[in-house]
Motif scaffolding. Structure first.
Motif, short mmCIF file in Angstrom:
data_model
loop_
_atom_site.label_atom_id
_atom_site.label_comp_id
_atom_site.label_asym_id
_atom_site.label_seq_id
_atom_site.Cartn_x
_atom_site.Cartn_y
_atom_site.Cartn_z
N ARG A 142 -7.71 2.26 9.14
CA ARG A 142 -6.68 3.42 9.61
C ARG A 142 -5.48 3.66 8.88
N ILE A 143 -4.98 4.82 9.08
CA ILE A 143 -3.58 4.92 8.38
C ILE A 143 -2.61 5.60 9.22
N PHE A 144 -1.46 5.18 9.05
CA PHE A 144 -0.37 5.55 9.90
C PHE A 144 0.84 6.22 9.25
N THR A 145 1.54 7.08 9.79
CA THR A 145 2.72 7.48 9.32
C THR A 145 3.88 6.48 9.09
N VAL A 146 4.70 6.50 8.06
CA VAL A 146 5.72 5.66 7.86
C VAL A 146 6.93 6.05 7.22
N SER A 147 8.10 5.36 7.54
CA SER A 147 9.33 5.74 6.57
C SER A 147 9.73 4.56 5.95
N VAL A 148 9.63 4.59 4.45
CA VAL A 148 9.85 3.50 3.81
C VAL A 148 11.32 3.64 3.29
N SER A 149 12.17 2.57 3.30
CA SER A 149 13.53 2.46 2.94
C SER A 149 13.63 1.25 2.06
N GLY A 150 14.19 1.63 0.82
CA GLY A 150 14.58 0.67 -0.06
C GLY A 150 16.16 0.28 0.17
N VAL A 151 16.22 -0.77 0.56
CA VAL A 151 17.82 -1.31 0.68
C VAL A 151 17.90 -2.61 0.01
N ALA A 152 19.26 -2.75 -0.12
CA ALA A 152 19.87 -4.17 -0.59
C ALA A 152 19.62 -5.19 0.46
N ALA A 153 19.75 -6.34 0.08
CA ALA A 153 19.69 -7.40 1.19
C ALA A 153 20.80 -7.51 2.14
N TYR A 154 21.84 -7.03 1.93
CA TYR A 154 23.03 -7.13 3.06
C TYR A 154 22.62 -6.07 3.84
N LEU A 159 20.71 5.42 -3.99
CA LEU A 159 19.98 5.90 -2.74
C LEU A 159 18.48 6.53 -2.97
N VAL A 160 17.62 5.62 -2.81
CA VAL A 160 16.26 6.06 -3.38
C VAL A 160 15.49 6.96 -2.28
N SER A 161 14.80 7.76 -2.87
CA SER A 161 13.87 8.89 -2.28
C SER A 161 12.54 8.67 -2.53
N ALA A 162 11.66 8.16 -1.71
CA ALA A 162 10.16 8.14 -2.20
C ALA A 162 9.51 8.39 -0.78
N GLU A 201 9.50 2.41 10.54
CA GLU A 201 9.85 2.27 9.17
C GLU A 201 9.63 0.93 8.53
N LEU A 202 9.62 0.85 7.22
CA LEU A 202 9.28 -0.29 6.31
C LEU A 202 10.42 -0.54 5.66
N LEU A 203 11.06 -1.59 5.68
CA LEU A 203 12.24 -1.98 4.85
C LEU A 203 11.83 -2.70 3.52
N ILE A 204 12.13 -2.48 2.24
CA ILE A 204 11.72 -2.91 1.17
C ILE A 204 12.62 -3.32 0.37
N PRO A 205 12.64 -4.01 -0.79
CA PRO A 205 13.80 -4.26 -1.54
C PRO A 205 14.02 -3.03 -2.37
N GLN A 206 15.08 -2.96 -2.62
CA GLN A 206 15.43 -1.75 -3.67
C GLN A 206 14.67 -1.45 -4.89
N ALA A 207 14.41 -2.62 -5.49
CA ALA A 207 13.80 -2.57 -6.81
C ALA A 207 12.39 -1.89 -6.55
#
Length: 424
Positions: free
Chosen positions: A127-139, A112-115, A216-222
């Motif tokens: 322009r910049i915006f707030t975001v919550s980035v979550s690295g998750v597995a494909a499933y 469970l990655v915290s960044a 949010e922005l979902l990205i691969p866990q790697a």
């Protein structure tokens, strides 16, 4: 008397004093409407929160925490700590991870990655915006409903799923032109007084449907691991040597989640399942609904007092009638049942009208909300009426009114027939 005769006489007697009956029923209607609306509002909000949770958390996942159950804190008085080891929460070790992977029915174990990202910037603007980035597995990414595009695989890098809410914020059209565009995420350092940062660029492959309320922005866990290592200034973080304090286990099937969680606990760790989280959510909403329903209950108590007053006045007006009924053979039980039935009838009418009125008001609120302040949440109904709600409210108002009618009914039953016949 037969029940049908009691019902016929009760409604006939109430109909004699239409205005008084209407005012008494109106008080019950207010209480029934308040209870129905409050419960339906709570049920609607609860359904929304539970639905959002179901769209973002897999039903096959178990969150494992390295924190041991030390007990004795937060209530019940002080307890002796027999070993200082239990007061320190240690992170998982490589051996712990192997034990978790060895649990039957566990398909995989993920970090469970915290960044913490500082901001996100679209490719066509400064322009910049707030975001919550979550690295998750494909499933896990795969359970998000998509408005456009496709999800990513575990092997993908530099791709992302973006929340629908960003399209309007970025000024992007909600069509296929979004797919392939890029966004830049800026990540700073967790260390105090280190103001360095790094940019990470992601190509949009999918847009999360707007029914999922998020920024949010979902990205691969790697990719998330790489960001997390920079954020924490630790190149060994999220590896076998430093797994962290939290891990996510995926069970082979949702039916195995309970067994996996118990196995995690048997190893001395803390396990949290989707059912555990939902139970906490439902518990909070239950308390809220009970608290808000108190206003409707107070209104019902006031209505019950009105029913008692109405029936006492009816006894006063119909004293001679009661005497005649007793003279021709009516028993105390018959008189008591008649006036009790009149009280129950007032409650039944108020509950039925109040429940129906609440249904109409609930539909109106849903209609107005869907076209005004809830346009960003398609499919979310502000009010939701469970099948049991209206019948339950009718039973409640009928029962309260029946109890309220017991005292006047007993008083009518005790009238002496001779004195009643002489009453003017």
């Amino acid at each position: 008397m037969k029940i049908n005769e009691l019902l016929s006489m009760a409604f006939s007697n109430l109909w004699r004093r239409k205005l008084r009956t209407a005012l008494t029923v109106a008080a019950v209607v207010i209480g029934a409407t308040l209870i129905s609306l409050v419960v339906s509002l709570g049920s609607g909000l609860q359904s929304f929160v539970v639905g959002q949770f179901g769209l973002s958390f897999p039903d096959t996942a178990v969150i494992a925490s390295s924190g041991r159950d030390i007990g004795g804190f937060g209530g019940g008085g002080p307890q002796e700590i027999r070993t200082t080891e239990t007061t320190v929460i240690s992170p998982f070790t490589a051996e712990d991870v192997e034990k978790l992977r060895a649990i039957p029915s566990v398909e995989r174990v993920d970090y469970l990655v915290s960044a913490s990202a500082r901001y996100v910037k679209p490719d066509d603007s400064d322009r910049i915006f707030t975001v919550s980035v979550s690295g998750v597995a494909a499933y896990e990414a795969g359970i998000r409903p998509l408005f456009l595009g496709t999800s990513f695989s575990d092997d993908d890098r530099g791709v992302a799923l973006i929340a629908y809410n960003y399209l309007e914020a970025f000024g992007w059209a909600d069509d296929s032109s979004i797919i392939g565009r890029t966004v830049t995420v800026n990540v700073g350092k967790q260390v105090a007084y280190d103001f360095s940062s790094q940019d990470y660029t992601f190509t949009i492959v999918g847009v999360i449907d707007k029914q999922v309320s998020s920024a949010e922005l979902l990205i691969p866990q790697a990719d998330a691991i790489e960001m997390g290592r920079f954020y924490q200034s630790n190149p060994e973080r999220y590896s076998e040597s430093q797994p962290g304090f939290f891990l996510q286990l995926k069970a082979n099937d949702a039916s195995q989640v309970g067994a996996v969680a118990q196995a995690v606990r048997d190893l001395g760790f803390v396990a949290t399942t989707p059912d555990d989280i939902l139970a906490q959510i439902n518990s909070v909403f239950s308390v809220i609904q009970i608290g808000l329903s108190a206003f409707g209950v107070i209104a019902l108590i006031v209505a019950a007092i009105g029913i008692i007053n109405t029936l006492l006045m009816a006894i006063h007006e119909r004293t001679r009638e009661i005497g005649v009924m007793k003279a021709v053979g009516a028993t105390r039980s018959d008189i008591r049942s008649l006036f009790t039935m009149e009280g129950a009838a007032l409650g039944f009418l108020g509950g039925a009208i109040g429940g129906g009125l609440a249904l109409l008001l609930g539909r109106a609120l849903n209609f107005i909300g869907a076209r005004t302040f809830l346009t960003d949440f398609p499919g979310f109904d502000l009010t939701s009426f469970p099948l049991w709600l209206v019948p339950g409210v009718i039973l409640l108002t009928t029962g309260v009114s029946l109890l309220a009618g017991r005292y006047p009914a007993s008083r009518a039953a005790r009238l002496d027939p001779v004195d009643a016949l002489r009453y003017e």
